[in-house]
Design a protein around this motif. Sequence first.
Motif, PDB file in Angstrom:
ATOM      1  N   SER A  93       1.947 -14.299   3.880  1.00 44.90           N
ATOM      2  CA  SER A  93       2.545 -14.608   5.101  1.00 44.90           C
ATOM      3  C   SER A  93       2.525 -15.521   6.207  1.00 44.90           C
ATOM      4  CB  SER A  93       2.828 -13.135   5.987  1.00 44.90           C
ATOM      5  OG  SER A  93       1.761 -12.883   6.723  1.00 44.90           O
ATOM      6  N   VAL A  94       0.975 -16.111   5.843  1.00 47.21           N
ATOM      7  CA  VAL A  94       0.419 -17.097   6.801  1.00 47.21           C
ATOM      8  C   VAL A  94      -0.066 -18.400   5.855  1.00 47.21           C
ATOM      9  CG1 VAL A  94      -0.226 -15.605   8.427  1.00 47.21           C
ATOM     10  CG2 VAL A  94      -1.897 -16.007   6.687  1.00 47.21           C
ATOM     11  N   ARG A  95      -0.013 -18.258   4.638  1.00 50.27           N
ATOM     12  CA  ARG A  95      -0.711 -19.301   3.617  1.00 50.27           C
ATOM     13  C   ARG A  95       0.481 -20.060   3.187  1.00 50.27           C
ATOM     14  NH1 ARG A  95      -2.046 -20.320  -1.436  1.00 50.27           N
ATOM     15  NH2 ARG A  95      -3.932 -21.519  -1.812  1.00 50.27           N
ATOM     16  N   ASP A  96       0.177 -21.440   2.965  1.00 49.12           N
ATOM     17  CA  ASP A  96       1.332 -22.246   2.695  1.00 49.12           C
ATOM     18  C   ASP A  96       1.159 -22.141   0.931  1.00 49.12           C
ATOM     19  OD1 ASP A  96       3.127 -24.274   1.753  1.00 49.12           O
ATOM     20  OD2 ASP A  96       1.720 -25.912   1.806  1.00 49.12           O
ATOM     21  N   THR A  97       2.317 -22.206   0.082  1.00 50.63           N
ATOM     22  CA  THR A  97       2.091 -21.927  -1.362  1.00 50.63           C
ATOM     23  C   THR A  97       2.899 -22.875  -1.984  1.00 50.63           C
ATOM     24  OG1 THR A  97       3.875 -20.408  -1.311  1.00 50.63           O
ATOM     25  CG2 THR A  97       1.804 -19.539  -1.429  1.00 50.63           C
ATOM     26  N   ALA A  98       2.616 -24.261  -1.639  1.00 50.20           N
ATOM     27  CA  ALA A  98       3.394 -25.422  -2.057  1.00 50.20           C
ATOM     28  C   ALA A  98       3.050 -25.431  -3.623  1.00 50.20           C
ATOM     29  CB  ALA A  98       2.614 -26.672  -1.487  1.00 50.20           C
ATOM     30  N   GLU A  99       1.858 -24.849  -4.316  1.00 49.65           N
ATOM     31  CA  GLU A  99       1.830 -25.200  -5.645  1.00 49.65           C
ATOM     32  C   GLU A  99       2.939 -24.068  -6.318  1.00 49.65           C
ATOM     33  OE1 GLU A  99      -0.039 -23.690  -3.291  1.00 49.65           O
ATOM     34  OE2 GLU A  99      -1.315 -22.049  -4.173  1.00 49.65           O
ATOM     35  N   LEU A 100       3.504 -23.125  -5.747  1.00 51.64           N
ATOM     36  CA  LEU A 100       4.542 -22.334  -6.347  1.00 51.64           C
ATOM     37  C   LEU A 100       6.056 -22.936  -6.063  1.00 51.64           C
ATOM     38  CD1 LEU A 100       3.358 -18.995  -5.655  1.00 51.64           C
ATOM     39  CD2 LEU A 100       3.145 -20.142  -7.612  1.00 51.64           C
ATOM     40  N   THR A 101       7.059 -22.895  -6.809  1.00 50.14           N
ATOM     41  CA  THR A 101       8.432 -23.071  -6.479  1.00 50.14           C
ATOM     42  C   THR A 101       8.999 -22.085  -5.794  1.00 50.14           C
ATOM     43  OG1 THR A 101       9.405 -22.212  -8.513  1.00 50.14           O
ATOM     44  CG2 THR A 101       8.832 -24.258  -8.766  1.00 50.14           C
ATOM     45  N   PRO A 102      10.084 -22.482  -4.807  1.00 51.05           N
ATOM     46  CA  PRO A 102      10.745 -21.316  -4.110  1.00 51.05           C
ATOM     47  C   PRO A 102      10.961 -20.011  -4.896  1.00 51.05           C
ATOM     48  CG  PRO A 102      11.737 -23.432  -3.502  1.00 51.05           C
ATOM     49  CD  PRO A 102      10.604 -23.492  -4.540  1.00 51.05           C
ATOM     50  N   GLY A 103      11.498 -20.368  -6.270  1.00 52.04           N
ATOM     51  CA  GLY A 103      11.749 -19.138  -7.118  1.00 52.04           C
ATOM     52  C   GLY A 103      10.469 -18.547  -7.451  1.00 52.04           C
ATOM     53  N   GLU A 104       9.615 -19.324  -7.893  1.00 49.25           N
ATOM     54  CA  GLU A 104       8.133 -18.564  -8.138  1.00 49.25           C
ATOM     55  C   GLU A 104       7.873 -17.593  -7.013  1.00 49.25           C
ATOM     56  OE1 GLU A 104       6.503 -21.738 -11.437  1.00 49.25           O
ATOM     57  OE2 GLU A 104       6.071 -21.933  -9.493  1.00 49.25           O
ATOM     58  N   ARG A 105       7.856 -18.339  -5.893  1.00 53.02           N
ATOM     59  CA  ARG A 105       7.471 -17.499  -4.577  1.00 53.02           C
ATOM     60  C   ARG A 105       8.259 -16.349  -4.527  1.00 53.02           C
ATOM     61  NH1 ARG A 105       4.408 -18.155   0.153  1.00 53.02           N
ATOM     62  NH2 ARG A 105       5.367 -17.072   1.772  1.00 53.02           N
ATOM     63  N   LEU A 139       7.089 -13.596  -7.003  1.00 52.67           N
ATOM     64  CA  LEU A 139       5.805 -13.225  -6.629  1.00 52.67           C
ATOM     65  C   LEU A 139       5.917 -12.012  -5.667  1.00 52.67           C
ATOM     66  CD1 LEU A 139       2.844 -12.806  -7.115  1.00 52.67           C
ATOM     67  CD2 LEU A 139       2.679 -14.921  -5.495  1.00 52.67           C
ATOM     68  N   LEU A 140       6.607 -12.335  -4.638  1.00 48.20           N
ATOM     69  CA  LEU A 140       6.857 -11.565  -3.281  1.00 48.20           C
ATOM     70  C   LEU A 140       7.621 -10.032  -3.828  1.00 48.20           C
ATOM     71  CD1 LEU A 140       7.828 -13.993  -0.603  1.00 48.20           C
ATOM     72  CD2 LEU A 140       5.767 -12.882  -0.793  1.00 48.20           C
ATOM     73  N   GLU A 141       8.579 -10.375  -4.640  1.00 49.71           N
ATOM     74  CA  GLU A 141       9.367  -9.215  -4.993  1.00 49.71           C
ATOM     75  C   GLU A 141       8.508  -8.202  -6.000  1.00 49.71           C
ATOM     76  OE1 GLU A 141      13.290  -7.895  -8.007  1.00 49.71           O
ATOM     77  OE2 GLU A 141      12.669 -10.105  -7.481  1.00 49.71           O
ATOM     78  N   LEU A 142       7.670  -8.781  -6.810  1.00 50.48           N
ATOM     79  CA  LEU A 142       6.595  -8.030  -7.669  1.00 50.48           C
ATOM     80  C   LEU A 142       5.638  -7.099  -6.594  1.00 50.48           C
ATOM     81  CD1 LEU A 142       5.982 -10.206 -10.384  1.00 50.48           C
ATOM     82  CD2 LEU A 142       7.240  -8.197 -10.427  1.00 50.48           C
ATOM     83  N   LEU A 143       5.210  -7.847  -5.575  1.00 47.80           N
ATOM     84  CA  LEU A 143       3.809  -7.397  -4.664  1.00 47.80           C
ATOM     85  C   LEU A 143       4.807  -6.302  -3.876  1.00 47.80           C
ATOM     86  CD1 LEU A 143       2.315 -10.645  -3.636  1.00 47.80           C
ATOM     87  CD2 LEU A 143       1.183  -8.847  -5.024  1.00 47.80           C
TER      88      LEU A 143
END
Length: 227
Positions: free
Chosen positions: A203-215, A218-222
């Motif tokens: 929620s506070v970390r940039d995840t530029a290494e992931l595409t919006p779809g990948e992010r 990941l959020l859905e699984l978590l």
Amino acid sequence: MIDTRQQILDATAALLERAGAEEVSIRDVCQAAGITAPTVYHHFGDKKALLEAVAAEGFRRYLSTKHSRKPSTDPLADLHRGWADHVGFGLEHPAFYRLMYGTPNAEDRPAAREGHRVLVGILDRLAEAGRLRLPPEQAATMIHTACVGTTLSLLSTPESRTAGLADQMRDAVFGAVLHQNEPADDNKAAAAELARALLATLSVRDTAELTPGERGILLELLRKLAP
């Protein structure tokens, strides 16, 4: 040159430390400040506006202490210190505190929102370190609500019935929002605990290494792992 407005605020604050807001009158303020009633009405309009200004002055004094302290290298220590400072200010300045937090719409004041931002800043650092079980904003709301409620209880309840309350409430709410980095009793619980911590961190970390779809995946699984 004397600032008449500040003189009135200081006199009112001093009176409030000795008596509740209901007991302090405009006449009392005038006598304490050495002024006339029209001067009070000129600067504040009425008693309600005067008390609102005193509440703002209380926030200013409270926040000046917070801003004078630089963040340490340990955000958890800063979180503990922030709780202690908040409760301590309330117990030292009960009249100020009741005006600041014991009135309707207290949280809507700009200074109250600034205090919230300071708390969220500490929690952001804890989230980055993987220590939060909840997003910082949600954790901040829980901690602030518990701290204000505890302080108001301490001010209105005999000391014999509140011994240790501040520490007990702090430990309870910190335990609810912080990831203790200790192994859970079973694999399912451990996975849920780790998922909650990772959700808070993301929620506070940039995840530029992931595409919006990948992010999104990941959020859905978590979220499924951390109900």
